[in-house]
Design a protein around this motif. Sequence first.
Motif, PDB file in Angstrom:
ATOM      1  N   LEU A  12       4.441   1.404   1.401  1.00 50.80           N
ATOM      2  CA  LEU A  12       4.079   0.720   2.648  1.00 50.80           C
ATOM      3  C   LEU A  12       4.999  -0.473   2.883  1.00 50.80           C
ATOM      4  N   CYS A  13       5.267  -1.227   1.833  1.00 53.78           N
ATOM      5  CA  CYS A  13       6.156  -2.391   1.946  1.00 53.78           C
ATOM      6  C   CYS A  13       7.558  -1.978   2.373  1.00 53.78           C
ATOM      7  N   LEU A  14       8.062  -0.909   1.795  1.00 53.79           N
ATOM      8  CA  LEU A  14       9.400  -0.444   2.141  1.00 53.79           C
ATOM      9  C   LEU A  14       9.483  -0.054   3.620  1.00 53.79           C
ATOM     10  N   THR A  15       8.486   0.656   4.103  1.00 51.89           N
ATOM     11  CA  THR A  15       8.468   1.028   5.518  1.00 51.89           C
ATOM     12  C   THR A  15       8.442  -0.218   6.391  1.00 51.89           C
ATOM     13  N   ASP A  16       7.571  -1.150   6.038  1.00 51.00           N
ATOM     14  CA  ASP A  16       7.480  -2.401   6.801  1.00 51.00           C
ATOM     15  C   ASP A  16       8.826  -3.122   6.810  1.00 51.00           C
ATOM     16  N   ASP A  17       9.485  -3.167   5.655  1.00 49.95           N
ATOM     17  CA  ASP A  17      10.797  -3.822   5.559  1.00 49.95           C
ATOM     18  C   ASP A  17      11.817  -3.170   6.495  1.00 49.95           C
ATOM     19  N   PHE A  18      11.815  -1.853   6.554  1.00 58.38           N
ATOM     20  CA  PHE A  18      12.780  -1.150   7.408  1.00 58.38           C
ATOM     21  C   PHE A  18      12.599  -1.554   8.863  1.00 58.38           C
ATOM     22  N   TYR A  19      11.359  -1.503   9.340  1.00 56.90           N
ATOM     23  CA  TYR A  19      11.122  -1.815  10.754  1.00 56.90           C
ATOM     24  C   TYR A  19      11.297  -3.299  11.063  1.00 56.90           C
ATOM     25  N   ILE A  46       4.060   7.376  11.414  1.00 55.25           N
ATOM     26  CA  ILE A  46       3.720   6.619  10.198  1.00 55.25           C
ATOM     27  C   ILE A  46       2.422   5.840  10.402  1.00 55.25           C
ATOM     28  N   ILE A  47       2.333   5.121  11.503  1.00 57.24           N
ATOM     29  CA  ILE A  47       1.139   4.309  11.783  1.00 57.24           C
ATOM     30  C   ILE A  47      -0.080   5.206  11.951  1.00 57.24           C
ATOM     31  N   GLY A  48       0.084   6.282  12.704  1.00 55.86           N
ATOM     32  CA  GLY A  48      -1.031   7.209  12.882  1.00 55.86           C
ATOM     33  C   GLY A  48      -1.492   7.824  11.570  1.00 55.86           C
ATOM     34  N   ALA A  49      -0.546   8.168  10.712  1.00 55.26           N
ATOM     35  CA  ALA A  49      -0.915   8.729   9.409  1.00 55.26           C
ATOM     36  C   ALA A  49      -1.655   7.696   8.566  1.00 55.26           C
ATOM     37  N   ARG A  50      -1.173   6.464   8.578  1.00 53.95           N
ATOM     38  CA  ARG A  50      -1.871   5.412   7.828  1.00 53.95           C
ATOM     39  C   ARG A  50      -3.310   5.275   8.320  1.00 53.95           C
ATOM     40  N   THR A  85      -2.126  -1.858   9.455  1.00 54.22           N
ATOM     41  CA  THR A  85      -2.473  -0.683   8.663  1.00 54.22           C
ATOM     42  C   THR A  85      -2.207  -0.909   7.178  1.00 54.22           C
ATOM     43  N   HIS A  86      -1.146  -1.623   6.871  1.00 57.63           N
ATOM     44  CA  HIS A  86      -0.843  -1.964   5.476  1.00 57.63           C
ATOM     45  C   HIS A  86      -1.987  -2.786   4.891  1.00 57.63           C
ATOM     46  N   THR A  87      -2.383  -3.821   5.598  1.00 58.10           N
ATOM     47  CA  THR A  87      -3.478  -4.689   5.134  1.00 58.10           C
ATOM     48  C   THR A  87      -4.766  -3.905   4.975  1.00 58.10           C
ATOM     49  N   ASN A  88      -5.079  -3.062   5.950  1.00 56.53           N
ATOM     50  CA  ASN A  88      -6.325  -2.290   5.880  1.00 56.53           C
ATOM     51  C   ASN A  88      -6.346  -1.349   4.681  1.00 56.53           C
ATOM     52  N   ILE A  89      -5.230  -0.714   4.398  1.00 54.66           N
ATOM     53  CA  ILE A  89      -5.156   0.178   3.233  1.00 54.66           C
ATOM     54  C   ILE A  89      -5.237  -0.629   1.941  1.00 54.66           C
ATOM     55  N   GLU A  90      -4.526  -1.746   1.891  1.00 58.68           N
ATOM     56  CA  GLU A  90      -4.552  -2.580   0.685  1.00 58.68           C
ATOM     57  C   GLU A  90      -5.964  -3.086   0.392  1.00 58.68           C
ATOM     58  N   LEU A 106      -5.001  10.434  -1.280  1.00 57.59           N
ATOM     59  CA  LEU A 106      -4.095   9.343  -1.668  1.00 57.59           C
ATOM     60  C   LEU A 106      -2.679   9.868  -1.886  1.00 57.59           C
ATOM     61  N   PHE A 107      -2.568  10.993  -2.574  1.00 58.93           N
ATOM     62  CA  PHE A 107      -1.247  11.584  -2.781  1.00 58.93           C
ATOM     63  C   PHE A 107      -0.635  12.018  -1.451  1.00 58.93           C
ATOM     64  N   ASP A 108      -1.448  12.560  -0.556  1.00 64.12           N
ATOM     65  CA  ASP A 108      -0.945  12.958   0.758  1.00 64.12           C
ATOM     66  C   ASP A 108      -0.417  11.747   1.529  1.00 64.12           C
ATOM     67  N   LEU A 109      -1.135  10.646   1.473  1.00 65.39           N
ATOM     68  CA  LEU A 109      -0.682   9.413   2.135  1.00 65.39           C
ATOM     69  C   LEU A 109       0.657   8.958   1.564  1.00 65.39           C
ATOM     70  N   LEU A 110       0.761   8.941   0.249  1.00 69.56           N
ATOM     71  CA  LEU A 110       2.017   8.528  -0.396  1.00 69.56           C
ATOM     72  C   LEU A 110       3.159   9.475  -0.020  1.00 69.56           C
ATOM     73  N   GLU A 111       2.909  10.764  -0.127  1.00 67.76           N
ATOM     74  CA  GLU A 111       3.948  11.742   0.205  1.00 67.76           C
ATOM     75  C   GLU A 111       4.398  11.604   1.654  1.00 67.76           C
ATOM     76  N   HIS A 112       3.470  11.390   2.555  1.00 67.57           N
ATOM     77  CA  HIS A 112       3.814  11.261   3.964  1.00 67.57           C
ATOM     78  C   HIS A 112       4.696  10.038   4.197  1.00 67.57           C
ATOM     79  N   GLU A 113       4.312   8.924   3.631  1.00 67.80           N
ATOM     80  CA  GLU A 113       5.072   7.682   3.805  1.00 67.80           C
ATOM     81  C   GLU A 113       6.492   7.839   3.255  1.00 67.80           C
ATOM     82  N   VAL A 114       6.609   8.399   2.059  1.00 64.80           N
ATOM     83  CA  VAL A 114       7.910   8.547   1.416  1.00 64.80           C
ATOM     84  C   VAL A 114       8.758   9.603   2.133  1.00 64.80           C
ATOM     85  N   GLN A 115       8.131  10.639   2.643  1.00 66.85           N
ATOM     86  CA  GLN A 115       8.859  11.644   3.416  1.00 66.85           C
ATOM     87  C   GLN A 115       9.514  10.982   4.620  1.00 66.85           C
ATOM     88  N   HIS A 116       8.836  10.048   5.244  1.00 62.96           N
ATOM     89  CA  HIS A 116       9.436   9.318   6.363  1.00 62.96           C
ATOM     90  C   HIS A 116      10.576   8.419   5.901  1.00 62.96           C
TER      91      HIS A 116
END
Length: 141
Positions: A12-19, A46-50, A85-90, A106-116
Amino acid sequence: MDVLRQRILQALCLTDDFYNHINDGYLRLRISDVPSNTIGEQAYCIIGARESYLSALKIGQWDGFNCSLKDSNNKTLIISKLEETHTNIEIFLQHVSIDEINSNLLFDLLEHEVQHHGQLIRYAYANKIKFPKSWNTRYTV
């Protein structure tokens, strides 16, 4: 399972950093000569998936995709939704035992984020966008 929690938060942090790193104009960029949506539309997914995975985690099963992001070309709005969304998940992960929730979600969420992340790397290379330092460290891009 603490490692899974840590890896999700790292992703989640990495995605946030990119944007946070890119400028507003990049949100409209595509990968030319291949079927492609925009970098902003990637944020929508990404946001919708989160949001959707968090909802699913709370009820224990997938309940469909929903996204509250209304403008995929508005960097301020995207950043706000990524932070929300990051805060809500955390917060959710801090207040629940991972053993008590559906680990497949949880694994699906991680895989989706990393796939992006992989997709965003392709977008960045195709459009000559520099990466944030965190991406250079994590992915050696």
